[in-house]
Design a protein around this motif. Structure first.
Motif, PDB file in Angstrom:
ATOM      1  N   ARG A  25      77.515  15.419 -24.133  1.00  0.00           N
ATOM      2  CA  ARG A  25      78.733  15.990 -23.570  1.00  0.00           C
ATOM      3  C   ARG A  25      79.661  14.971 -22.933  1.00  0.00           C
ATOM      4  NH1 ARG A  25      77.191  21.716 -20.657  1.00  0.00           N
ATOM      5  NH2 ARG A  25      76.353  22.760 -22.471  1.00  0.00           N
ATOM      6  N   CYS A  27      80.989  12.521 -19.753  1.00  0.00           N
ATOM      7  CA  CYS A  27      80.989  12.697 -18.301  1.00  0.00           C
ATOM      8  C   CYS A  27      82.405  12.583 -17.754  1.00  0.00           C
ATOM      9  CB  CYS A  27      80.086  11.632 -17.666  1.00  0.00           C
ATOM     10  SG  CYS A  27      80.113  11.660 -15.860  1.00  0.00           S
ATOM     11  N   GLN A  28      82.710  13.454 -16.816  1.00  0.00           N
ATOM     12  CA  GLN A  28      83.974  13.374 -16.092  1.00  0.00           C
ATOM     13  C   GLN A  28      83.690  12.807 -14.698  1.00  0.00           C
ATOM     14  OE1 GLN A  28      86.015  17.092 -15.803  1.00  0.00           O
ATOM     15  NE2 GLN A  28      87.756  16.258 -14.692  1.00  0.00           N
ATOM     16  N   GLN A  30      83.305  11.551 -10.911  1.00  0.00           N
ATOM     17  CA  GLN A  30      83.423  12.243  -9.633  1.00  0.00           C
ATOM     18  C   GLN A  30      83.313  11.223  -8.498  1.00  0.00           C
ATOM     19  OE1 GLN A  30      84.128  15.542  -9.454  1.00  0.00           O
ATOM     20  NE2 GLN A  30      84.149  15.551 -11.701  1.00  0.00           N
ATOM     21  N   GLU A  35      78.627  15.408  -6.193  1.00  0.00           N
ATOM     22  CA  GLU A  35      79.601  16.010  -7.096  1.00  0.00           C
ATOM     23  C   GLU A  35      79.376  15.523  -8.528  1.00  0.00           C
ATOM     24  OE1 GLU A  35      81.822  18.365  -6.425  1.00  0.00           O
ATOM     25  OE2 GLU A  35      80.972  18.442  -4.401  1.00  0.00           O
ATOM     26  N   CYS A  36      78.911  14.308  -8.665  1.00  0.00           N
ATOM     27  CA  CYS A  36      78.660  13.754  -9.998  1.00  0.00           C
ATOM     28  C   CYS A  36      77.552  14.528 -10.706  1.00  0.00           C
ATOM     29  CB  CYS A  36      78.296  12.272  -9.886  1.00  0.00           C
ATOM     30  SG  CYS A  36      78.010  11.438 -11.471  1.00  0.00           S
ATOM     31  N   LYS A  38      76.832  17.523 -10.449  1.00  0.00           N
ATOM     32  CA  LYS A  38      77.244  18.881 -10.808  1.00  0.00           C
ATOM     33  C   LYS A  38      77.872  18.935 -12.197  1.00  0.00           C
ATOM     34  CE  LYS A  38      78.142  20.473  -6.076  1.00  0.00           C
ATOM     35  NZ  LYS A  38      79.169  21.003  -5.145  1.00  0.00           N
ATOM     36  N   VAL A  39      78.182  17.761 -12.744  1.00  0.00           N
ATOM     37  CA  VAL A  39      78.834  17.705 -14.052  1.00  0.00           C
ATOM     38  C   VAL A  39      77.777  17.437 -15.111  1.00  0.00           C
ATOM     39  CG1 VAL A  39      80.588  16.566 -15.449  1.00  0.00           C
ATOM     40  CG2 VAL A  39      80.937  16.841 -12.982  1.00  0.00           C
ATOM     41  N   CYS A  42      76.322  13.766 -16.555  1.00  0.00           N
ATOM     42  CA  CYS A  42      76.687  12.652 -15.667  1.00  0.00           C
ATOM     43  C   CYS A  42      75.476  12.093 -14.933  1.00  0.00           C
ATOM     44  CB  CYS A  42      77.732  13.107 -14.644  1.00  0.00           C
ATOM     45  SG  CYS A  42      79.385  13.261 -15.326  1.00  0.00           S
ATOM     46  N   CYS A  61      80.088   7.050 -11.465  1.00  0.00           N
ATOM     47  CA  CYS A  61      79.699   8.294 -12.138  1.00  0.00           C
ATOM     48  C   CYS A  61      80.037   8.182 -13.620  1.00  0.00           C
ATOM     49  CB  CYS A  61      80.426   9.482 -11.504  1.00  0.00           C
ATOM     50  SG  CYS A  61      79.946  11.085 -12.184  1.00  0.00           S
ATOM     51  N   GLY A 114      75.183  23.468 -15.256  1.00  0.00           N
ATOM     52  CA  GLY A 114      75.860  23.438 -16.544  1.00  0.00           C
ATOM     53  C   GLY A 114      74.994  23.061 -17.721  1.00  0.00           C
ATOM     54  N   CYS A 451      70.823  19.076  -7.426  1.00  0.00           N
ATOM     55  CA  CYS A 451      72.123  18.617  -6.940  1.00  0.00           C
ATOM     56  C   CYS A 451      72.002  17.536  -5.874  1.00  0.00           C
ATOM     57  CB  CYS A 451      72.920  19.802  -6.380  1.00  0.00           C
ATOM     58  SG  CYS A 451      73.386  21.026  -7.620  1.00  0.00           S
TER      59      CYS A 451
END
Length: 764
Positions: A25, A27-28, A30, A35-36, A38-39, A42, A61, A114, A451
């Motif tokens: 997928r 990685c976006q 963070q 927060e990283c 959570k994606v 990542c 991240c 996710g 998390c």
């Protein structure tokens, strides 16, 4: 062995799935580790010297593969993988003392937000599973003949169910309606005997009465039921909802065990539902709790309204009760509509005197127990749960909110795949259950979301933070009065000091900090590699490319602008001012049929090749010019051919020269010569060949054809005849070889006898 196989299958399936999903997928980025994570896909690198100059914390991240490629050491990558831990996994079995129909029984999931996590659930319908059956009967006056029939059916009902299992218990309850107007007459005489006729004797009306708790004593059932008397009310609908809810929630009073629970509801009319109680001034909604007194009567009937369909459905589902509606023909449509809203319920048509109730119960139980519906209960917010079913009849369903298989026979196993996806971080360990509807067994699932970042203990006053902050997961949390990525900036007392420093890192109020290519530290930009300038506005790798090379490989990139080498021009230095590649075979630029642009020929229309030396489709292009030129020589022909020829120079062929005319037409022959001294195109034309007399050609062709056909026929006939003669001769020779002449004398043949005498010599 099967338990170990199940554990291995679940572990491999889940861990493998998590790895593939994360890497696929991307990685976006963070700003921090939590927060990283959570994606999906990542990972976080907390190595201190990982970031290069000017890189923000978000660059920590990225996907695990990308972090590894950027030299983040393995021990500094936070990338927790989802997994399934099997806590209880007893094999399926049909032991009468310890039946197990659902496997596994307890799981613990550790999942990433996710990232879907899947596991397998098996169900096997056991033989001889115990049954609790509670018979709930409408005792309004219209059911008088049904009551007489039921008084003698207890043993038959148990006998029918014992064909399925030897462990059966049966109970009995009855209902009429709320003792209030307009449902039941409040006249004193009618309260005592609500029968419509004085000649009949009825017991006083009631909402619900638990007559007999569940028992395996058939004699006790027959005795208690035989003591029942009919009752009556004023309107047609009954208090069936009140009765069903009380029978479901009063677990101890009814005596339900953790077995298959069946509630048989018999009536010849419809039902009251939520809101109808207002007719009697009853406004308080039904609370769905048990309110039976010591005698087994529902004593809060006139305080609480009738239950809603939703309340009834939840009460039955929460207590694993399967419902059989045995109702007369006129009420079937109403109960079929109700059954669609209540899981694990069926409707059967009851004869007017309930004579077929045993057969109806047996068939309805078979239909209920053969359908397995897997569902989840008490799932927390933030979890999406779906199922696929692999049924024994070969039916496979896609991802749905429930798993379902129909026509499951005894000892048949069906498989379900459950997918759990977390949409957000859960506050802690959450629990939900997965269970087949109407069956007491359940799979307990505990879930925790991954998390939290395991980056070691935070380091206070870290040298990485210039001694002015706490280092955690590679990020500095600055002490009071300090700012910056590594806490080296001193914060002054005013509130706008951060904004003021950031303003010094922007070219304009609308532009990004450090042009988006660096980080702002204490009012100055720290640029990423390849970038420079006060605001990191110069990108020495952002120049235009030509042939996938920066500045075409013929210049130097300077602040996003190419400085071209000698003999090259253009924004990307892709244009050469030389003309050596434009020279044609005649030594002329683009063979005089094009122009040289950036050391490449741009051919005029109709010409191609690198030096523009060849014409494209010359015969088609200049046919009109040749026709017009030939026509202009005739008195009535077209005299001005400029429209067709333009700058082309037409010329009649010299008869003394041996010309080659590649362009042939019925009216003209011509050739195109583009290589003239002045660069113009020349069309050399001549007359077409003399026409052939087609009449003679046709006659000659016909005669020749006839002769050839005749000769062919004669030859073919002669060949066939020769073949025939040869075959006959061959057959004659074979027959002759087979013939054998017989030389033996014929016994039937007698030779002639010749007698000779002399007539002159006669002897006496």
């Amino acid at each position: 062995m099967k338990g170990l196989w199940v554990l291995a299958a679940i572990s491999l399936y889940c861990v493998g799935g998590a790895e593939s999903t994360g890497s696929a997928r991307g990685c976006q980025a963070q700003p921090n580790c939590k927060e990283c994570l959570k994606v999906p896909g990542c990972a976080w690198c907390w190595q201190q010297d990982f970031l290069k100059a000017g890189e923000p914390n978000e660059r920590r991240c990225d996907t695990a593969e990308a972090l590894k490629e950027r030299n983040c050491e393995k021990g500094y990558v936070v990338n927790p993988l989802s997994r399934v831990e099997v806590l209880k996994n007893i094999d399926l079995r049909s032991d009468s003392e310890n039946v197990v129909q659902l496997q596994p029984q307890s799981l613990h999931l550790k999942i990433r937000v996710g990232v879907p996590e899947t596991f397998e659930v098996w169900f096997k319908r056991a033989e001889g599973y115990p049954i609790d059956l509670y018979y709930l009967m409408d005792l309004s006056f219209s059911m008088k003949d049904d009551l007489e029939k039921i008084k003698n059916l207890g043993e038959e009902i148990l006998k029918a169910l014992k064909m399925v299992t030897q462990k059966v218990r049966i109970g009995f309850g009855s209902f009429v309606d709320k003792v209030a107007l307009p449902y039941v007459s409040q006249v004193k005489r009618k309260l005592a005997n609500p029968c419509p006729s004085r000649m009949d004797s009825c017991q006083p009306a009631f909402s619900f009465h638990n007559v007999l708790r569940l028992t395996d004593d058939v004699a006790d059932f027959t005795t208690r039921v035989s003591m029942q008397r009919i009752s009556g009310n004023l309107d047609s609908p009954e208090a069936g909802f009140d009765a069903m809810v009380q029978a479901a929630v009063c677990q101890e009073a009814i005596g339900w065990n953790n077995v298959t629970r069946i509630l048989v509801y018999t009536s010849d009319d419809t039902f009251h539902m939520a809101g109808d109680g207002r007719l009697a001034g009853i406004y308080q909604p039904n609370d769905g709790k048990c309110h039976l007194n010591a005698d087994g009567y529902y004593d809060k009937a006139t305080e609480y309204d009738y239950p809603s369909v939703g309340r009834l459905s939840r009460a039955l589902a929460a207590n694993n009760i399967q419902l059989i509606f045995a109702v007369t023909d006129k009420s079937v449509p109403s109960y079929q509509a109700l059954s669609k809203l209540i899981p694990r319920s069926v409707v059967g048509v009851l004869e007017a005197d309930s004579s077929n109730v045993v057969q109806l119960i047996s068939e309805a139980y078979g239909n209920l127990s053969s359908t397995i519906l897997l569902e989840h209960l008490s799932a927390p917010e933030g979890l999406n749960i779906s199922y696929t079913s692999k049924c024994s009849n070969g039916v496979h369903t896609p991802w749905l909110r429930n798993g379902e298989c129909s026509n499951v026979k005894i000892n048949e196993q069906v498989n379900f795949t459950v997918k759990v996806t977390a949409t957000s971080c859960l506050p802690g360990v959450e629990t939900f259950v997965i269970k087949p509807q109407g069956i007491g067994e359940a799979l307990k699932v505990t879930v925790e979301t991954l998390c939290d970042c395991n980056c070691g203990e935070p380091e206070e006053h870290s040298p990485h933070c210039n001694g002015n902050g706490t280092l955690s997961c590679g990020i500095c949390s600055c002490d009071e009065g300090r700012l910056g990525q590594r806490c080296k900036c001193e914060k002054h007392g005013d509130k706008d000091s951060v904004a003021a420093m950031e303003a010094q890192c922007r070219q304009t109020n609308e532009s990004q900090l450090c042009s988006g290519q660096g980080s702002c530290e204490c009012g100055a930009c720290e640029c990423r590699p390849r970038h420079r300038g006060q605001y990191c506005e110069c990108d020495d790798g952002g120049c235009p490319r030509h042939n996938n090379q920066l500045c075409g490989g013929h210049g130097d990139c300077n602040c996003s602008v190419c400085d071209c080498h000698a003999n090259y021009i253009g924004a990307d230095c892709g244009c050469s001012v030389l003309k050596d590649k434009c020279m044609g075979r005649d030594g002329k630029e683009c063979s005089r049929h094009g122009r040289c642009v950036c050391n490449q020929c741009v051919c005029y229309q109709g010409f191609f090749q690198d030096d523009c030396s060849e014409l494209r489709a010359p015969c088609k292009t200049f046919l009109e010019c040749a026709l017009c030129s030939l026509s202009s020589e005739k008195p009535q022909g077209e005299q001005n051919c400029s429209r067709h020829c333009g700058s082309v120079k037409p010329q009649r062929a010299d008869q003394n020269q041996n010309w080659d005319f590649p362009c042939q037409h019925t009216k003209v022959r011509f050739r195109v010569d583009p290589e003239t001294e002045d660069g113009s195109i020349r069309v050399i034309y001549t007359d077409p060949p003399e026409p052939i007399d087609m009449t003679m050609v046709a006659v000659g062709s016909s005669i020749s054809g006839i002769i050839l056909i005749g000769l062919a026929i004669i030859i073919i006939y002669r060949l066939l005849l020769e073949v025939y003669y040869r075959r006959e001769y061959h057959n004659f020779i074979n027959e002759q070889k087979k013939s054998r002449w017989n030389v033996d004398p014929n016994p039937l043949f007698q030779e002639a006898t010749t007698t000779v005498f002399n007539p002159m010599h006669i002897t006496d």
